[in-house]
Enzyme design. Structure first.
Site, PDB file in Angstrom:
ATOM      1  N   ASN A   9       0.870  -1.185   0.000  1.00  0.00           N
ATOM      2  CA  ASN A   9       0.000   0.000   0.000  1.00  0.00           C
ATOM      3  C   ASN A   9       0.904   1.231   0.000  1.00  0.00           C
ATOM      4  O   ASN A   9       1.499   1.560   1.022  1.00  0.00           O
ATOM      5  CB  ASN A   9      -0.895  -0.027   1.245  1.00  0.00           C
ATOM      6  CG  ASN A   9      -1.701   1.254   1.419  1.00  0.00           C
ATOM      7  OD1 ASN A   9      -1.769   2.083   0.500  1.00  0.00           O
ATOM      8  ND2 ASN A   9      -2.301   1.430   2.587  1.00  0.00           N
ATOM      9  N   LYS A  11       0.043   4.246  -0.165  1.00  0.00           N
ATOM     10  CA  LYS A  11      -0.598   5.434   0.420  1.00  0.00           C
ATOM     11  C   LYS A  11      -0.368   6.625  -0.527  1.00  0.00           C
ATOM     12  O   LYS A  11      -0.352   6.418  -1.741  1.00  0.00           O
ATOM     13  CB  LYS A  11      -0.071   5.680   1.838  1.00  0.00           C
ATOM     14  CG  LYS A  11      -0.135   4.395   2.675  1.00  0.00           C
ATOM     15  CD  LYS A  11       0.083   4.600   4.137  1.00  0.00           C
ATOM     16  CE  LYS A  11      -0.032   3.248   4.848  1.00  0.00           C
ATOM     17  NZ  LYS A  11       0.050   3.346   6.296  1.00  0.00           N
ATOM     18  N   HIS A  94      -9.501   1.151   5.528  1.00  0.00           N
ATOM     19  CA  HIS A  94      -8.175   1.376   6.107  1.00  0.00           C
ATOM     20  C   HIS A  94      -8.314   2.351   7.283  1.00  0.00           C
ATOM     21  O   HIS A  94      -9.122   3.281   7.226  1.00  0.00           O
ATOM     22  CB  HIS A  94      -7.224   1.939   5.047  1.00  0.00           C
ATOM     23  CG  HIS A  94      -5.796   1.918   5.494  1.00  0.00           C
ATOM     24  ND1 HIS A  94      -5.295   2.845   6.361  1.00  0.00           N
ATOM     25  CD2 HIS A  94      -4.791   1.042   5.237  1.00  0.00           C
ATOM     26  CE1 HIS A  94      -4.017   2.559   6.611  1.00  0.00           C
ATOM     27  NE2 HIS A  94      -3.688   1.475   5.937  1.00  0.00           N
ATOM     28  N   GLU A  96      -6.631   4.768   8.173  1.00  0.00           N
ATOM     29  CA  GLU A  96      -6.459   6.189   7.813  1.00  0.00           C
ATOM     30  C   GLU A  96      -7.742   6.746   7.196  1.00  0.00           C
ATOM     31  O   GLU A  96      -8.102   7.903   7.427  1.00  0.00           O
ATOM     32  CB  GLU A  96      -5.256   6.332   6.864  1.00  0.00           C
ATOM     33  CG  GLU A  96      -3.943   6.108   7.625  1.00  0.00           C
ATOM     34  CD  GLU A  96      -2.801   5.532   6.809  1.00  0.00           C
ATOM     35  OE1 GLU A  96      -2.841   5.592   5.564  1.00  0.00           O
ATOM     36  OE2 GLU A  96      -1.867   5.000   7.436  1.00  0.00           O
ATOM     37  N   GLU A 166      -4.833  -4.816  10.789  1.00  0.00           N
ATOM     38  CA  GLU A 166      -3.780  -3.813  10.929  1.00  0.00           C
ATOM     39  C   GLU A 166      -3.977  -3.039  12.234  1.00  0.00           C
ATOM     40  O   GLU A 166      -4.764  -2.076  12.270  1.00  0.00           O
ATOM     41  CB  GLU A 166      -3.833  -2.813   9.771  1.00  0.00           C
ATOM     42  CG  GLU A 166      -3.607  -3.416   8.409  1.00  0.00           C
ATOM     43  CD  GLU A 166      -3.138  -2.363   7.419  1.00  0.00           C
ATOM     44  OE1 GLU A 166      -2.029  -2.513   6.896  1.00  0.00           O
ATOM     45  OE2 GLU A 166      -3.854  -1.375   7.187  1.00  0.00           O
ATOM     46  N   GLY A 172       2.997   2.498  10.611  1.00  0.00           N
ATOM     47  CA  GLY A 172       3.909   3.618  10.412  1.00  0.00           C
ATOM     48  C   GLY A 172       4.679   4.013  11.657  1.00  0.00           C
ATOM     49  O   GLY A 172       5.294   5.081  11.708  1.00  0.00           O
ATOM     50  N   SER A 211       3.886  -1.989  10.101  1.00  0.00           N
ATOM     51  CA  SER A 211       5.355  -2.044  10.211  1.00  0.00           C
ATOM     52  C   SER A 211       5.919  -3.409   9.833  1.00  0.00           C
ATOM     53  O   SER A 211       6.904  -3.860  10.410  1.00  0.00           O
ATOM     54  CB  SER A 211       5.812  -1.637  11.613  1.00  0.00           C
ATOM     55  OG  SER A 211       5.435  -0.287  11.864  1.00  0.00           O
TER      56      SER A 211
HETATM   57  P1  13P Z   1       3.319   0.528   7.482  1.00  0.00           P
HETATM   58  O1  13P Z   1       3.815  -0.788   6.904  1.00  0.00           O
HETATM   59  O2  13P Z   1       4.043   1.708   6.942  1.00  0.00           O
HETATM   60  O3  13P Z   1       3.277   0.458   8.973  1.00  0.00           O
HETATM   61  O4  13P Z   1       1.805   0.690   6.998  1.00  0.00           O
HETATM   62  C1  13P Z   1       0.923  -0.354   7.147  1.00  0.00           C
HETATM   63  C2  13P Z   1      -0.335  -0.026   6.433  1.00  0.00           C
HETATM   64  O5  13P Z   1      -1.094   0.842   6.857  1.00  0.00           O
HETATM   65  C3  13P Z   1      -0.633  -0.745   5.198  1.00  0.00           C
HETATM   66  O6  13P Z   1      -1.932  -0.537   4.776  1.00  0.00           O
END
Ligand code: 13P
Length: 249
Positions: A9, A11, A94, A96, A166, A172, A211
Site C-alpha cells: 500500500n 498510500k 483502512h 487512515e 492492521e 507507520g 510495520s
Molecule cells: P506501514 O507498513 O508503513 O506500517 O503501513 C501499514 C499499512 O497501513 C498498510 O496498509
C-alpha cells in the site's frame, strides 16, 4: 487452500518512476512460486501500473473508491472506473480512511458492496487503536468491524473478500505486533468467520499489516492464521518488497 498474498500500500507516496522501477525489477522469477503480490498505488499511477504488469507478476489495486456508481461527487472515483482500468483489488476501511476521512461502519459496508458490484476484490482492513488495546477491547473492536461488513453481505459475497488485520498502533510507527499478538487476533478473526461457514473460515486470506518489513516478515508469515501481508512503508522500496515476498514463499 489459502495461498500467500503480499500487498503493498503506497498510500499517498510514490511516483510514475517508481512504478517503472518496480516494472523492471519485479519479474516472475523474482517472486517465489505460489506467492501472489499486488501493489495498491495512488489513482494517477493506476493505469501505468496496470500496463506495466499486464503480463504479471503483480496485480494492481486502488486504495479507496466511492460507493456510488456515478454522479455529482467531485473528486471521487467509482468502482466501475477502477474495474475499467484493469484494477483488481481495492482497500476498504483502512484505519487512515476511518480516522482521517470519517468513514464509519456504514460507509465501509457500502464501499465493500460497491467494490463487489463492479468485480473488484475488497481488502477489508480492521484494527484497534492503542487505547482500545490497552482497555482490552481489541477483540470487540476488530470483530465489530468484521461483523459490520459480513452481516451486510450475502454468503457468496463474503467468499470474495480479503481481510487485513492492521493494529493502528503498529501502522507507520515501527512498532510491529509480535507474531504471537498478531496470530492471536488472526485466530479470533478466523474463528468468527467459522460462525458464517466452515469454508469461509478455511478459505479467507487474512493479511497482517503494521510495520511489516524484510526483517520481521518471515516470523509473522510463519503463523498459522497469517496468510500474507499488507505492507506500507516497506513497499516503497523494491528490494524490501521483494524480500517480504520471498519470506512468504
Ligand atoms: P506501514 O507498513 O508503513 O506500517 O503501513 C501499514 C499499512 O497501513 C498498510 O496498509
Amino acid at each position: 487452500m489459502r495461498t500467500p498474498f503480499i500487498a503493498g500500500n503506497w498510500k499517498m507516496n510514490g511516483s510514475r518512476e517508481l512504478v517503472e522501477r518496480f516494472g523492471r525489477q519485479v519479474t516472475s522469477a523474482a517472486l517465489p512460486e505460489g506467492v501472489s503480490a499486488a501493489l495498491m498505488v495512488p489513482f494517477p499511477y493506476l493505469e501505468a501500473a496496470v500496463k506495466t504488469f499486464e503480463q504479471g507478476p503483480l496485480v494492481v489495486g486502488a486504495q479507496t473508491l466511492n460507493d456510488q456508481p456515478s454522479g455529482a461527487f467531485t473528486g471521487e472515483v467509482s468502482g466501475g472506473m477502477l474495474a475499467e482500468l484493469g484494477v483488481r483489488y481495492v482497500l476498504v476501511g483502512h484505519s487512515e480512511r476511518r480516522a482521517l476521512f470519517h468513514e464509519d461502519e456504514a460507509a465501509v459496508l457500502s464501499r465493500v458492496r460497491a467494490a463487489l458490484a463492479t468485480g473488484l476484490v475488497p481488502v477489508l482492513c480492521l484494527g484497534e487503536t492503542l487505547e482500545e488495546r490497552e482497555a482490552e477491547r481489541t477483540e470487540a473492536v476488530v470483530l465489530g468491524q468484521l461483523e459490520a461488513v459480513l452481516d451486510g453481505l450475502e454468503a457468496d459475497q463474503r467468499q470474495r473478500l480479503v481481510v487485513a488485520y492492521e493494529p493502528v498502533w503498529a501502522i507507520g510507527t515501527g512498532r510491529t505486533a509480535s507474531p504471537e499478538q498478531a496470530q492471536a487476533v488472526h485466530e479470533v478473526i478466523r474463528a468468527r468467520l467459522g460462525r458464517y461457514s466452515a469454508s469461509l473460515a478455511a478459505e479467507m486470506q487474512l493479511l497482517y499489516g503494521g510495520s511489516m518489513k524484510a526483517s520481521n516478515a518471515a516470523e509473522l508469515l510463519a503463523q498459522p492464521d497469517i496468510d500474507g501481508g499488507l505492507v506500507g512503508g516497506a513497499s516503497l522500496q523494491v528490494d524490501d518488497f521483494l524480500a517480504i515476498c520471498q519470506s512468504a514463499g
